[in-house]
Design a protein around this motif. Structure first.
Motif, mmCIF file in Angstrom:
data_model
loop_
_atom_site.group_PDB
_atom_site.id
_atom_site.type_symbol
_atom_site.label_atom_id
_atom_site.label_comp_id
_atom_site.label_asym_id
_atom_site.label_seq_id
_atom_site.Cartn_x
_atom_site.Cartn_y
_atom_site.Cartn_z
ATOM 1 N N GLN A 181 -0.162 4.473 -11.735
ATOM 2 C CA GLN A 181 1.088 5.132 -11.803
ATOM 3 C C GLN A 181 2.323 4.534 -10.895
ATOM 4 N N SER A 182 3.479 4.408 -11.500
ATOM 5 C CA SER A 182 4.614 4.137 -10.271
ATOM 6 C C SER A 182 5.869 4.857 -10.860
ATOM 7 N N ARG A 183 6.811 4.843 -9.790
ATOM 8 C CA ARG A 183 8.178 5.115 -10.191
ATOM 9 C C ARG A 183 8.857 4.136 -10.756
ATOM 10 N N ALA A 184 9.380 4.299 -12.101
ATOM 11 C CA ALA A 184 10.091 3.482 -13.055
ATOM 12 C C ALA A 184 11.166 2.444 -12.119
ATOM 13 N N LEU A 185 11.624 3.112 -11.052
ATOM 14 C CA LEU A 185 12.867 2.335 -10.192
ATOM 15 C C LEU A 185 12.079 1.426 -9.047
ATOM 16 N N LYS A 186 10.808 1.766 -9.054
ATOM 17 C CA LYS A 186 10.395 0.948 -7.714
ATOM 18 C C LYS A 186 9.205 -0.001 -8.262
ATOM 19 N N SER A 187 8.901 -0.926 -7.409
ATOM 20 C CA SER A 187 7.894 -1.791 -7.772
ATOM 21 C C SER A 187 6.533 -1.543 -7.209
ATOM 22 N N ASP A 188 6.234 -0.488 -6.558
ATOM 23 C CA ASP A 188 5.204 -0.145 -5.906
ATOM 24 C C ASP A 188 4.495 0.743 -6.856
ATOM 25 N N MET A 189 2.847 0.412 -7.027
ATOM 26 C CA MET A 189 1.957 1.083 -7.881
ATOM 27 C C MET A 189 0.860 1.603 -7.009
ATOM 28 N N GLU A 190 0.217 2.940 -7.681
ATOM 29 C CA GLU A 190 -0.884 3.159 -6.941
ATOM 30 C C GLU A 190 -1.922 3.336 -7.999
ATOM 31 N N ILE A 191 -3.200 3.081 -7.783
ATOM 32 C CA ILE A 191 -4.351 3.430 -8.573
ATOM 33 C C ILE A 191 -5.072 4.825 -7.969
ATOM 34 N N PHE A 192 -5.366 5.725 -8.798
ATOM 35 C CA PHE A 192 -6.047 6.856 -8.418
ATOM 36 C C PHE A 192 -7.558 6.725 -8.747
ATOM 37 N N HIS A 193 -8.440 7.564 -8.060
ATOM 38 C CA HIS A 193 -9.749 7.883 -8.717
ATOM 39 C C HIS A 193 -10.167 9.363 -7.931
ATOM 40 N N GLU A 194 -10.265 10.166 -8.748
ATOM 41 C CA GLU A 194 -10.641 11.551 -8.319
ATOM 42 C C GLU A 194 -9.540 12.131 -7.429
ATOM 43 N N GLY A 195 -8.396 11.758 -7.474
ATOM 44 C CA GLY A 195 -7.490 12.333 -6.830
ATOM 45 C C GLY A 195 -7.107 11.614 -5.607
ATOM 46 N N SER A 196 -7.694 10.520 -5.348
ATOM 47 C CA SER A 196 -7.418 9.774 -4.078
ATOM 48 C C SER A 196 -6.843 8.252 -4.413
ATOM 49 N N VAL A 197 -6.050 7.773 -3.732
ATOM 50 C CA VAL A 197 -5.516 6.541 -3.771
ATOM 51 C C VAL A 197 -6.422 5.429 -3.448
ATOM 52 N N ILE A 198 -7.220 4.478 -4.203
ATOM 53 C CA ILE A 198 -7.948 3.620 -3.803
ATOM 54 C C ILE A 198 -7.741 2.076 -4.267
ATOM 55 N N ALA A 200 -3.459 -0.122 -4.128
ATOM 56 C CA ALA A 200 -2.134 -0.105 -4.144
ATOM 57 C C ALA A 200 -1.479 -1.584 -4.445
ATOM 58 N N GLY A 201 -0.510 -1.586 -5.549
ATOM 59 C CA GLY A 201 0.025 -2.705 -5.839
ATOM 60 C C GLY A 201 1.751 -2.790 -5.987
ATOM 61 N N ARG A 202 2.066 -3.861 -5.731
ATOM 62 C CA ARG A 202 3.716 -4.012 -5.583
ATOM 63 C C ARG A 202 3.939 -5.622 -5.633
ATOM 64 N N ARG A 203 5.308 -5.779 -6.327
ATOM 65 C CA ARG A 203 5.901 -7.176 -6.618
ATOM 66 C C ARG A 203 6.524 -7.392 -5.085
ATOM 67 N N LEU A 204 6.187 -8.544 -4.566
ATOM 68 C CA LEU A 204 6.439 -8.936 -3.186
ATOM 69 C C LEU A 204 7.705 -9.640 -3.330
ATOM 70 N N ASP A 205 8.787 -9.281 -2.334
ATOM 71 C CA ASP A 205 9.950 -9.866 -1.983
ATOM 72 C C ASP A 205 9.797 -11.064 -1.148
ATOM 73 N N THR A 206 9.513 -12.227 -1.821
ATOM 74 C CA THR A 206 9.319 -13.333 -1.087
ATOM 75 C C THR A 206 9.983 -14.803 -1.760
ATOM 76 N N SER A 207 9.846 -15.824 -1.158
ATOM 77 C CA SER A 207 10.580 -16.843 -1.808
ATOM 78 C C SER A 207 9.891 -17.329 -2.985
ATOM 79 N N ILE A 208 8.634 -16.787 -3.411
ATOM 80 C CA ILE A 208 8.098 -16.975 -4.656
ATOM 81 C C ILE A 208 8.398 -15.703 -5.431
ATOM 82 N N LYS A 209 9.094 -16.215 -6.541
ATOM 83 C CA LYS A 209 9.329 -14.718 -7.455
ATOM 84 C C LYS A 209 8.445 -14.409 -8.334
ATOM 85 N N SER A 210 8.177 -13.232 -8.882
ATOM 86 C CA SER A 210 7.150 -13.190 -9.491
ATOM 87 C C SER A 210 5.816 -13.100 -8.795
#
Length: 239
Positions: A181-198, A200-210
């Motif tokens: 799950q993630s917030r629609a207005l943010k690029s961060d995403m978390e993966i949960f298993h049994e209530g704990s974050v195992i 975390a993903g995100r789109r990086l703000d670097t010179s390489i787009k995407s």
């Protein structure tokens, strides 16, 4: 969408010319402008596909990295874990016309989304859409690992998530339940298993787009690869 507009204006132009005998310069102008836009989109898409295929990470921190620029075509994309190349993936269609329909959508991930991942450890993971013609409600996918069904993934488009501007996938894989799950207005995403974050993903703000990155906790290799595949599905669908 540009292709549909091009065909529409071309039909109008030809109709005007053959049935009235008049040369519609304005209609021809619209046709030429849209044709020029189509050519530009084609070359941009080709450039993105080449960038995805030749991607090399600029940093060597221990995280999954990939470049996800072109999202409709079936071009191969690279997977790195730190500085090590650990696999490739691509989108596929079982019918050629489905690729055309996907390209017309505002979000190309909403239509006919199927993915295949080939990892360096020999695992082949396929995520195949279920009931692809469904126009509303939650989307679902069956997950195969080395040609064996290991689980399923579905979206959670509940009213509660919509009110919270939250994007969410639920996955049942190899006997374990995960939530992405993630917030629609943010690029961060978390993966949960049994209530704990195992992970975390995100789109990086670097010179390489995407450029997308996934950090996982100390998980077995096969589980980490599987979660990376689901993470990519998440970004195709909600991206």
């Amino acid at each position: 969408m540009l292709f549909v507009l091009f065909i529409g204006f071309l039909v109008i132009f030809l109709y005007h010319y053959f049935y009235t005998g008049e040369f519609g310069i304005e209609q021809l102008g619209f046709v030429l402008v849209i044709l020029a836009a189509l050519i530009a989109v084609f070359f941009i898409s080709k450039w993105q596909k080449n960038k995805d295929r030749s991607f090399q990470p600029e940093t060597t921190d221990i995280a999954f990295k990939t470049r996800l620029g072109e999202r409709v075509a079936s071009g191969e994309k690279q997977i790195f874990l730190g500085e090590n190349h650990v696999g490739t993936y691509f989108r596929f269609y079982d019918k050629g016309w489905k690729r055309f329909i996907a390209g017309l959508a505002r979000n190309p991930g909403l239509w006919y989304l199927n993915l295949q991942f080939n990892f360096s450890n020999g695992d082949a993971i396929v995520i195949k859409g279920v009931n692809e013609t469904k126009l509303y409600g939650n989307s679902e996918w069956i997950v195969y690992k080395n040609d064996q069904v290991i689980g399923e993934i579905r979206t959670d488009l509940s009213v509660k998530n919509a009110k919270r501007l939250r994007e969410k996938l639920e996955a049942d894989l190899d006997g374990k339940k995960y939530q992405l799950q993630s917030r629609a207005l943010k690029s961060d995403m978390e993966i949960f298993h049994e209530g704990s974050v195992i992970a975390a993903g995100r789109r990086l703000d670097t010179s390489i787009k995407s450029l997308y990155q996934l950090n996982v906790d100390e998980l077995p290799e096969e589980e980490a690869y599987l979660l990376f595949a689901v993470y990519i599905l998440f970004n195709y669908y909600f991206g």
